[in-house]
Design a protein around this motif. Structure first.
Motif, PDB file in Angstrom:
ATOM      1  N   ILE A 300       0.894  -1.008   0.245  1.00 14.56           N
ATOM      2  CA  ILE A 300       0.019  -0.065   0.101  1.00 14.56           C
ATOM      3  C   ILE A 300       0.917   1.261   0.140  1.00 14.56           C
ATOM      4  N   THR A 304      -1.099   6.913   1.694  1.00 16.84           N
ATOM      5  CA  THR A 304      -2.044   6.502   1.957  1.00 16.84           C
ATOM      6  C   THR A 304      -2.735   7.396   3.426  1.00 16.84           C
ATOM      7  N   LEU A 307      -6.714   3.595   5.748  1.00 15.85           N
ATOM      8  CA  LEU A 307      -6.569   2.475   5.241  1.00 15.85           C
ATOM      9  C   LEU A 307      -7.595   1.333   6.230  1.00 15.85           C
ATOM     10  N   ALA A 365      -8.265   1.734   0.526  1.00 17.59           N
ATOM     11  CA  ALA A 365      -7.216   2.582   0.792  1.00 17.59           C
ATOM     12  C   ALA A 365      -7.701   3.733   0.096  1.00 17.59           C
TER      13      ALA A 365
END
Length: 920
Positions: A300, A304, A307, A365
């Motif tokens: 990821i 981000t 999440l 996300a």
């Protein structure tokens, strides 16, 4: 007769005294200990119990961090105000400190009317004297302004203090069964008295006592949430669109208990949730599921903001439980209708297709504040099988639409060697239709695969950005702050939520009511100091374990923007070297880590290759055209070998060459006649300088005398009046040789050259002859002329670890002298006039580097390794806009296009990343 009367009166008096004495003694006895929860109304939405009111007030009074920031918001300010009132009240009647607050304190919150939250406060009283003391003190305190009214209710006297402000609220309190009960709401006090008169205690509510038995001791507070009613309180903070949904969302679970602990910069809450398996609760989805190891963070992007991950050990069990939940909620028919609609378009049952490929994790996300940048990530059992199933849906729709597969396929080229297929999906909003409203707004318009992960996103551009960050290793598991917070969480869970507050601020505000949005806007800096929030839920037999952290950092620091970040396995051994790709003419980056692995990265930051070296590179890396055909190779020395490798990392010719002794300085390259007939010189530990041809053979005709001590600098070459001079030094003297290694110049005054610094050539100007300039171990400048004459000047006192650079930084045709020692940078002109004296917060780690952007635009690069900071400053000491930046190595600067005003700066940092900043 009189005697009988007197005797009777005496007996009566004695009996009266005995009765009164008995009653008085009874009053002095300690009250029977009673559970404060017996006075909490069963419809309470939230209960907070503190082990010690004294500790609570002390902590809040002394807290200059998290609580102070939170108190800027109206809801928290109201609680704080009530606690301060209680503290001041007790201080007024107990100035001598005889009334101890080292006792439990219980608060219960209730929603009254449509949008007002009131609190009930409960404090145990040990005996009648304490009760009387508190009562008299309140009466005395109130009499200064008004009178206390009283009335009987449920065999107790209920007291009311009128408000000072006619629009305000008074305070109502009562003493009953050894408890002091107070609130600003008369109704709450009355309900508490009614609760005491019944046996239907809140502790008998289904699931409450079960979680109460799990509470932690020696924590700052125990928080109980009634998840059937608490959503109503939450709804007050939301906008109209979301308030109604949350207010009616009473099927999450039953009761949650959280142990609250304040630690250094971290607030921790953990405990258990009870969810009745017989009810249609959402958390029942996790019961009978084993917590899974969550690995999605390794791919990821670190950018981000939010999440969420569902941990699904048994996908088919989850599907069955989710269908049952929908059925209990009356939503199953709509769910089945969606499946049928997609099957009609594609010929595929997407529910069966998706659930058959899920392996442990389904994530959502948000990579930016924007709603369009949200992605659904599914960890698959097999990427190839998952791809087949998705292509089956796409081709099924293509046939119905009479289109070819190419219409649905796009190839994203990360670089010349790496590409990813991105597919246009025939149906949008699949995540919400399959996994519920939590995935509302998550587009499935396009999908791609990275390793065994399937990523669904809104458009090609967004997925391309996701791919780039993920492939280059700029992921959450390489984010230092994120990983530090993860220490407080388990590596296994059934649900995980994480939010980076500064990044998610705008998005979260979109759910809130106008009043709270305004408060967040007004106190944005305070909000952003709560840098992150994380929550885990894990099935634990018939309970759900909750683990929540809130990170507080009083120093708000947002990471600067990079064009890309690429992670190495470990930290760097030296600065990143910019090398030219002879095919594309673009800059690539060569760097070695402390495990001796040599890496080449392309302009996109992807590692093209890495090769193990037997030891660290000594000195610099050089690029040469060994065959004179326009193809470039990399030349460098390690401790025992001289290496020449091509751009693929493969050895060239008969390289590497084993050195005759250990290298103590880097290799130098000289091309005397600019005809690519290279000569390589390398000083070794046996005090010899070895010279090689470009083929790696020993250079004939080179026969210098052994140095008297170990050489402490690389060999340098200067050409003055068509004569070649090879210059180096050992601990006590300087050597100036010709091409054959014969001494060409013997200095008349030898000195101990400083070990961190080299020689600089100053060409003849006016009456001044050409000369070399450097410093000795004390920082004294030495001018070495080519007739052997030596001059020296003292500009400033320095340590033997100082750095010295001679460069024309003001474009006047004369060198300035830069001295860096400890945390001070000083600059002098050739006459000795100081032009800059700049102090940094920590020691300067490497020699100042000079970067020339144009004839008159020259800047100085500084690295503070201990602080992980780099600076670019002008000759007046002014910082280049945007600096300091993160970095802990020397840095390289390159321009992507000729005449481009912006430039790329490459540097290593303390997280093992190679950073590429785009700087204006």
């Amino acid at each position: 007769m009189l005697k009988k009367i007197l005797t009777s009166l005496l007996i009566l008096l004695l009996l009266t005294i005995i009765v009164l004495g008995y009653l008085f003694l009874q009053k002095q006895q300690e009250y029977k200990e009673i559970d404060p929860f017996s006075a909490v109304p069963v419809n309470s939405e939230m209960i907070i119990q503190f082990e010690s009111l004294e500790d609570l007030i002390t902590k809040l009074e002394n807290n200059t961090g998290a609580w102070k920031e939170l108190s800027k918001f109206d809801g928290i300010a109201s609680i704080n105000k009530n606690l301060q009132f209680l503290d001041s009240l007790i201080s007024n009647f107990d100035s001598e400190g005889t009334f101890s607050l080292d006792r439990s304190f219980t608060m219960a919150s209730h929603l009254q009317g449509k949008n007002e939250i009131e609190y009930l406060y409960i404090l145990p009283i040990t005996d009648y004297l304490e009760e009387k003391k508190i009562k008299n003190a309140i009466f005395n305190w109130v009499e200064l302004d008004s009178e206390v009214s009283e009335r009987e209710y449920q065999n107790s006297t209920l007291y009311s203090i009128p408000p000072k402000n006619p629009k305000g609220k008074g305070i109502h309190f009562v003493f009953s069964d050894g408890l002091f009960i107070a609130s600003r709401s008369m109704l709450l006090v009355e309900n508490s008295l009614l609760q005491l008169s019944t046996e239907n205690s809140i502790t008998k509510t289904k699931g409450f006592e079960q979680i109460r038995r799990t509470i932690g001791k020696n924590v700052d507070a125990n928080i109980f949430l009634n998840l059937k009613t608490f959503p109503k309180q939450v709804s007050l903070n939301l906008n109209q669109d979301h308030s109604k949904f949350i207010r009616n969302f009473t099927n999450f679970a039953n009761w949650t208990e959280l142990d609250l602990s304040f630690r250094n910069r971290i607030v921790l809450l953990n405990g258990f949730t009870y969810s009745d398996p017989q009810q249609g609760n959402l958390l029942n989805l996790f019961l009978q599921q084993e917590p899974v190891k969550m690995e999605m963070e390794s791919m990821i992007p670190s950018s981000t903001s939010i999440l969420t991950i569902l941990g699904i050990d048994d996908a088919l069990l989850h599907k069955g439980k989710y269908r049952k939940y929908l059925d209990q909620m009356g939503l199953l028919s709509e769910y089945l209708k969606n499946i049928s609609e997609v099957k009609r378009k594609t010929g595929v049952n997407y529910e069966d297709a998706i659930y058959s490929i899920i392996h442990n994790e389904v994530g959502l996300a948000f990579t930016e504040d924007l709603r369009s940048k949200r992605f659904t990530i599914i960890r698959t059992k097999s990427a190839s099988i998952a791809k087949e199933k998705m292509l089956e849906m796409i081709t099924g729709n293509a046939k119905k639409e009479q289109r070819t597969l190419s219409y649905y396929t796009y190839t994203y080229q990360l670089d010349k060697e790496t590409s990813f297929d991105i597919f246009k999906m025939p149906e949008d909003q699949l995540p919400e239709k399959l996994f519920g409203s939590f995935f509302a707004g998550a587009s499935s318009a396009y999908l791609t695969f990275i390793d065994n992960y399937m990523i669904l996103g809104p458009d090609i551009s967004s997925l391309s950005e996701f791919i780039e960050e993920s492939v280059l290793g700029k992921t959450l598991n390489t984010n230092q702050s994120y990983m530090e917070n993860k220490e407080f969480l388990s590596n296994k869970a059934n649900f995980y939520f994480y939010a980076s507050t500064p990044r998610a601020n705008s998005f979260i505000s979109g759910f809130l009511n106008s009043d709270l949005r305004k408060q967040i806007k007004d106190h944005k800096q305070s909000v952003n100091k709560f840098q992150a929030v994380g929550l885990q839920l894990s099935a634990n037999r018939n309970l759900i374990y909750n683990n929540l952290f809130i990170e507080y950092d009083p120093v708000l620091e947002l990471a600067p923007r990079t064009e890309w970040e690429s992670r190495l396995d470990t930290c760097f051994a030296h600065k990143p070297y910019l090398v030219v790709n002879h095919y594309t003419k673009e800059n690539e980056i060569l760097v070695q880590d402390i495990n001796n692995e040599l890496h080449l990265l392309n302009p996109s930051g992807r590692v093209l290759w890495k090769k193990p070296m037997e030891s660290q590179i000594v000195g610099k890396v050089h690029q040469v055209d060994i065959y004179g055909n326009g193809k470039l190779q990399y030349l460098f020395a390690t401790k025992n070998k001289l290496h020449l490798v091509d751009r693929n990392g493969d050895k060239v010719g008969n390289y590497p060459i084993k050195l005759k002794a250990e290298a103590i300085q880097g290799v130098s390259i000289f091309d005397y006649d600019n005809n690519k007939d290279y000569r390589f010189f390398i000083p070794c530990k046996d005090k010899n300088i070895y010279a090689y041809t470009k083929e790696g053979k020993t250079l004939t005709g080179w026969n210098p005398a052994k140095s008297e001590n170990e050489i402490n600098c690389e060999i340098q070459h200067f050409r003055v009046k068509n004569r070649d001079y090879l210059v180096y030094a050992d601990k006590y003297r300087v050597y100036i040789l010709n091409r054959r290694g014969e001494e060409r110049v013997r200095l008349k005054d030898q000195f101990s050259k400083s070990t961190n610094n080299t020689f600089y050539l100053e060409n003849a100007v006016g009456n001044t002859e050409a000369r070399l300039v450097t410093t000795d171990v004390n920082g004294i400048i030495y001018y070495c002329y080519f007739d052997g004459k030596v001059e020296k000047k003292t500009f400033t006192e320095l340590s033997d670890k100082h750095f010295f650079v001679a460069a024309d930084i003001d474009s006047d045709g004369k060198n300035e002298y830069l001295f860096a020692d400890y945390n001070i940078l000083r600059v002098f002109d050739a006459s000795g006039q100081q032009t800059l004296d700049k102090k940094f917060d920590s020691n300067i780690s490497f020699p100042p580097n000079i970067y020339s952007f144009s004839r008159r635009d020259i800047e100085i690069g500084i690295c503070l390794e201990d602080e992980n900071k780099i600076f670019l400053i002008d000759k007046e000491g002014n910082k280049h806009e945007g600096f300091p930046l993160k970095g802990n190595t020397e840095f390289s600067i390159g321009f992507s296009k000729t005449g481009d005003k912006s430039f790329n700066l490459y540097v290593g940092d303390n997280r093992n990343f190679l950073l590429n900043y785009s700087v204006q």
